[in-house]
Design a protein around this motif. Structure first.
Motif, PDB file in Angstrom:
ATOM      1  N   ILE B  53       0.839  -1.210   0.000  1.00 42.32           N
ATOM      2  CA  ILE B  53       0.000   0.000   0.000  1.00 42.32           C
ATOM      3  C   ILE B  53       0.869   1.253   0.000  1.00 42.32           C
ATOM      4  CG2 ILE B  53      -1.659   1.331   1.362  1.00 42.32           C
ATOM      5  CD1 ILE B  53      -2.824  -1.404   2.236  1.00 42.32           C
ATOM      6  N   MET B  54       1.899   1.246   0.871  1.00 43.86           N
ATOM      7  CA  MET B  54       2.772   2.425   0.923  1.00 43.86           C
ATOM      8  C   MET B  54       3.511   2.622  -0.402  1.00 43.86           C
ATOM      9  SD  MET B  54       4.193   2.312   4.826  1.00 43.86           S
ATOM     10  CE  MET B  54       5.510   3.464   4.573  1.00 43.86           C
ATOM     11  N   SER B  55       3.911   1.507  -1.024  1.00 48.62           N
ATOM     12  CA  SER B  55       4.631   1.608  -2.303  1.00 48.62           C
ATOM     13  C   SER B  55       3.751   2.208  -3.378  1.00 48.62           C
ATOM     14  CB  SER B  55       5.089   0.232  -2.771  1.00 48.62           C
ATOM     15  OG  SER B  55       6.008  -0.294  -1.870  1.00 48.62           O
ATOM     16  N   LEU B  56       2.481   1.726  -3.444  1.00 42.06           N
ATOM     17  CA  LEU B  56       1.575   2.215  -4.480  1.00 42.06           C
ATOM     18  C   LEU B  56       1.365   3.718  -4.334  1.00 42.06           C
ATOM     19  CD1 LEU B  56      -1.117  -0.590  -4.786  1.00 42.06           C
ATOM     20  CD2 LEU B  56       0.619   0.089  -6.449  1.00 42.06           C
ATOM     21  N   TYR B  59       4.533   5.464  -5.320  1.00 43.47           N
ATOM     22  CA  TYR B  59       4.881   5.284  -6.734  1.00 43.47           C
ATOM     23  C   TYR B  59       4.101   6.266  -7.595  1.00 43.47           C
ATOM     24  CZ  TYR B  59       5.759   2.921 -11.160  1.00 43.47           C
ATOM     25  OH  TYR B  59       6.151   2.623 -12.444  1.00 43.47           O
ATOM     26  N   TYR B  60       2.821   6.402  -7.306  1.00 45.09           N
ATOM     27  CA  TYR B  60       2.004   7.264  -8.155  1.00 45.09           C
ATOM     28  C   TYR B  60       1.948   8.714  -7.694  1.00 45.09           C
ATOM     29  CZ  TYR B  60       0.684   3.214 -10.790  1.00 45.09           C
ATOM     30  OH  TYR B  60       0.737   2.112 -11.595  1.00 45.09           O
ATOM     31  N   ASN B  61       2.172   8.947  -6.399  1.00 48.99           N
ATOM     32  CA  ASN B  61       2.048  10.328  -5.916  1.00 48.99           C
ATOM     33  C   ASN B  61       3.324  10.901  -5.338  1.00 48.99           C
ATOM     34  OD1 ASN B  61      -0.760  10.646  -6.484  1.00 48.99           O
ATOM     35  ND2 ASN B  61      -1.136   9.219  -4.812  1.00 48.99           N
ATOM     36  N   GLY B  62       4.399  10.107  -5.389  1.00 49.19           N
ATOM     37  CA  GLY B  62       5.645  10.534  -4.758  1.00 49.19           C
ATOM     38  C   GLY B  62       6.077  11.917  -5.196  1.00 49.19           C
ATOM     39  N   ALA B  63       6.087  12.134  -6.526  1.00 48.00           N
ATOM     40  CA  ALA B  63       6.559  13.413  -7.051  1.00 48.00           C
ATOM     41  C   ALA B  63       5.655  14.540  -6.582  1.00 48.00           C
ATOM     42  CB  ALA B  63       6.599  13.361  -8.574  1.00 48.00           C
TER      43      ALA B  63
END
Lengths: 184, 401
Positions: B53-56, B59-63
């Motif tokens: 969950i944390m990765s997803l 991954y999509y909102n990190g930036a």
């Protein structure tokens, strides 16, 4: 029976390898083409910038008529050049003339304070950089592609489908030459 | 160059496997401790769920998260044409498929970072202070370093590795705190005398793992992060073909004793230079995400060419070690494009000019327009100014907008 299976297996493996090599060659050739179009875009941009530049500096640089005329002449020569080798030569001459202009500008402090000229100069030097980086990247791709064509076993596939070696884009410009590498 | 990415990826997978084993061990031990009947499977599932969950999310909102945390603002090419040009130059040199989005951060401290999950969704952010302090070559060096991170897929990798480290830390933290408050939790099943001994051993194992796994995972993460910084320096120089640009930029960045207001502990590793340690002693080597900046500068300045081999040689010379910073396949002499000549040797602007230019840039970003009056005054018109004309406060000339 076993011999038949082994034969079929060997043929299958060879065929798969063959397809893989062919696809890799096509991909590399497309990368070379793409690399070339990157250079081409920047060369066009350089040609587009020059008339503006000449127009801006003409009023200031009264003693540089010859340099300016050279630039205009080399520009039209470069625009009509065809083939990678011919283009490289013409662009080299144009680059050299533009370099002379950059040096000559130093004698005109008024020009160096002109905002219009400054932004043109930034555009032009950036375009020069882009040409040089695009050239580097293109030549890398060509080297990679040519190596692949010469090396076994991909040279067999390349020969069958007549993949030709691509030409490097080398511009003769003394300023472009690398600092010699010193080894101790 | 392509083999380099591949070799890099193989190494990353290895690191992920080690960290993943740590995560699974931790989950198994804790799960087994709480529910011996489940054989630790439930613990593993919960640990992996937390991680996924944390990765997803990252991954999509990190930036996006990173950009909003640093209050970065997306800018069009005309705010700073030179910055846009340099990014495009490095995009060409790196042969990236798309132009990254460009952001400017409203900060006086010179710094920069790259973000985005892959080269198609890349972002480059620089501070206003960086733009006004560096000359063209130095700025190019910094941008080249950032593009190298994008090129090497460092951002995605470091984000996911960071999330895995975060999950490990989170899980062991919850467990350790739980232990502290429930006094071992043994009271839940004191009746099961048969499992008593096994449970006690399991508790000790879980405790040891909860303490050790985060430490080792952290060390592994920091080591890889430092290595990637070196690699980004080397790759960046390969792109810009001018080591001195990055070297003197790093020198200026480390010489400026301004701390960033918008950076925090989580976002700090993303920057080209750590935003907090200015002036203080560098963080203890093993627990830092970045190599010492002075060392990076020394390596760059000892380079004889602009290729990977030159960087490797300079690295070994400065560090006095035979460690490989570049994966073997990247070390080919023919790959060295040679150092190019300096483009810009312009004088460094004084502090006063830097301050004024930084202020102007920030205003420009926020929609101000500038009018140069003939009397020499520069009128700054705010974006919400309604009238068609403005009067110069010094000489009284009326200007049309």
């Amino acid at each position: 029976m076993t011999t038949l299976y082994v034969t079929i297996a060997i043929i299958a493996i060879v065929f798969i390898g063959f397809v893989g090599i062919y696809n890799a060659l096509v991909r590399l050739r497309n990368q070379v083409k793409n690399g070339w179009s990157q250079i081409d875009v920047q060369l066009k941009r350089r040609h587009d910038l020059i008339p503006n530049l000449i127009e801006t500096v003409k009023g200031y640089m009264t003693h540089e008529r010859e340099t300016l005329e050279n630039i205009t002449a080399y520009r039209s020569k470069a625009m009509s050049a065809s083939g990678i080798g011919e283009k490289a030569q013409a662009e080299g001459l144009l680059g050299g003339a533009l370099g002379q202009l950059q040096v000559a500008v130093e004698a005109y402090p008024d020009l160096k304070a002109n905002q219009n000229f400054l932004s043109l100069q930034e555009e032009l030097s950036s375009t020069e950089n882009k040409i040089s980086f695009a050239r580097q990247s293109y030549n890398d791709q060509v080297l990679f592609f040519n190596n692949k064509i010469q090396m076994f076993p991909s040279n067999i596939v390349a020969g069958m489908f007549s993949f030709k070696e691509e030409e490097f884009f080398e511009i003769e410009d003394p300023a472009e030459k690398a600092v010699p590498k010193v080894k101790f | 160059m392509w083999e380099l990415i591949r070799a890099n990826r193989r190494r990353s997978v290895l690191l992920f496997m080690f960290m993943g084993i740590g995560l699974i061990l931790l989950g198994a031990a804790i799960g087994y401790y709480f529910n011996p009947a489940g054989m630790g499977i439930d613990g593993i599932i919960i640990a992996l769920l937390i991680w996924i969950i944390m990765s997803l999310i990252s991954y999509y909102n990190g930036a996006k998260i990173l950009l909003s945390a640093s209050k970065a603002k997306k800018v069009s090419p005309d705010v700073h044409p030179q910055l846009y040009n340099i990014v495009e130059e490095m995009k060409i040199a790196a042969n990236l498929p798309a132009m990254p989005e460009i952001y400017i951060i409203n900060e006086e401290a010179p710094n920069a970072f790259a973000a985005g999950r892959d080269p198609q969704h890349a972002v480059v952010a620089v501070t206003a202070g960086l733009l006004t302090r560096l000359n063209r070559d130095e700025l190019q060096g910094v941008i080249a370093h950032e593009m190298a991170h994008i090129y090497n897929r460092d951002i995605r990798f470091m984000t996911l590795a960071g999330v895995m480290l975060g999950s490990i830390v989170l899980i062991s933290e919850i467990f350790l705190r739980g232990m502290l408050y429930t006094g071992g939790g043994a009271r839940y099943r004191s009746s099961g005398s048969k499992g008593g001994q096994g449970q006690a051993i399991m508790m000790i194992i879980a405790l040891v793992l909860a303490i050790l796994v985060p430490i080792f995972a952290g060390l592994l993460y920091y080591a890889i992060s430092r290595k990637r910084e070196y690699l980004a320096d080397a790759t960046g120089v390969r792109f810009s073909r001018y080591p001195e640009g990055l070297a003197s930029a790093l020198e200026k960045i480390s010489g400026t004793k301004i701390e960033m207001k918008t950076a925090n502990k989580v976002t700090a590793p993303m920057y080209i230079s750590l935003p907090f340690q200015k002036g203080k002693k560098a963080a203890a080597g093993l627990r830092s995400t970045h190599p010492p900046i002075q060392e990076r500068i020394r390596i760059l300045r000892s380079m004889q060419g602009a290729g990977f081999l030159s960087y490797q040689e300079a690295y070994n010379e400065v560090k006095g070690s035979g460690a490989h910073i570049i994966p073997g396949s990247g070390l080919k002499e023919t790959d060295d494009p040679g150092i190019r000549k300096a483009f810009d040797s312009g004088d460094a602007p004084g502090l006063k000019t830097v301050k004024r230019n930084t202020g102007d840039l920030m205003m420009k970003m926020n929609g101000y327009t500038f009018i140069n009056c003939n009397c020499g005054l520069r009128i700054k018109v705010p974006p919400d100014y309604k009238k068609n004309t403005i009067i110069c406060t010094k000489c009284g000339t009326k200007h049309r907008l």
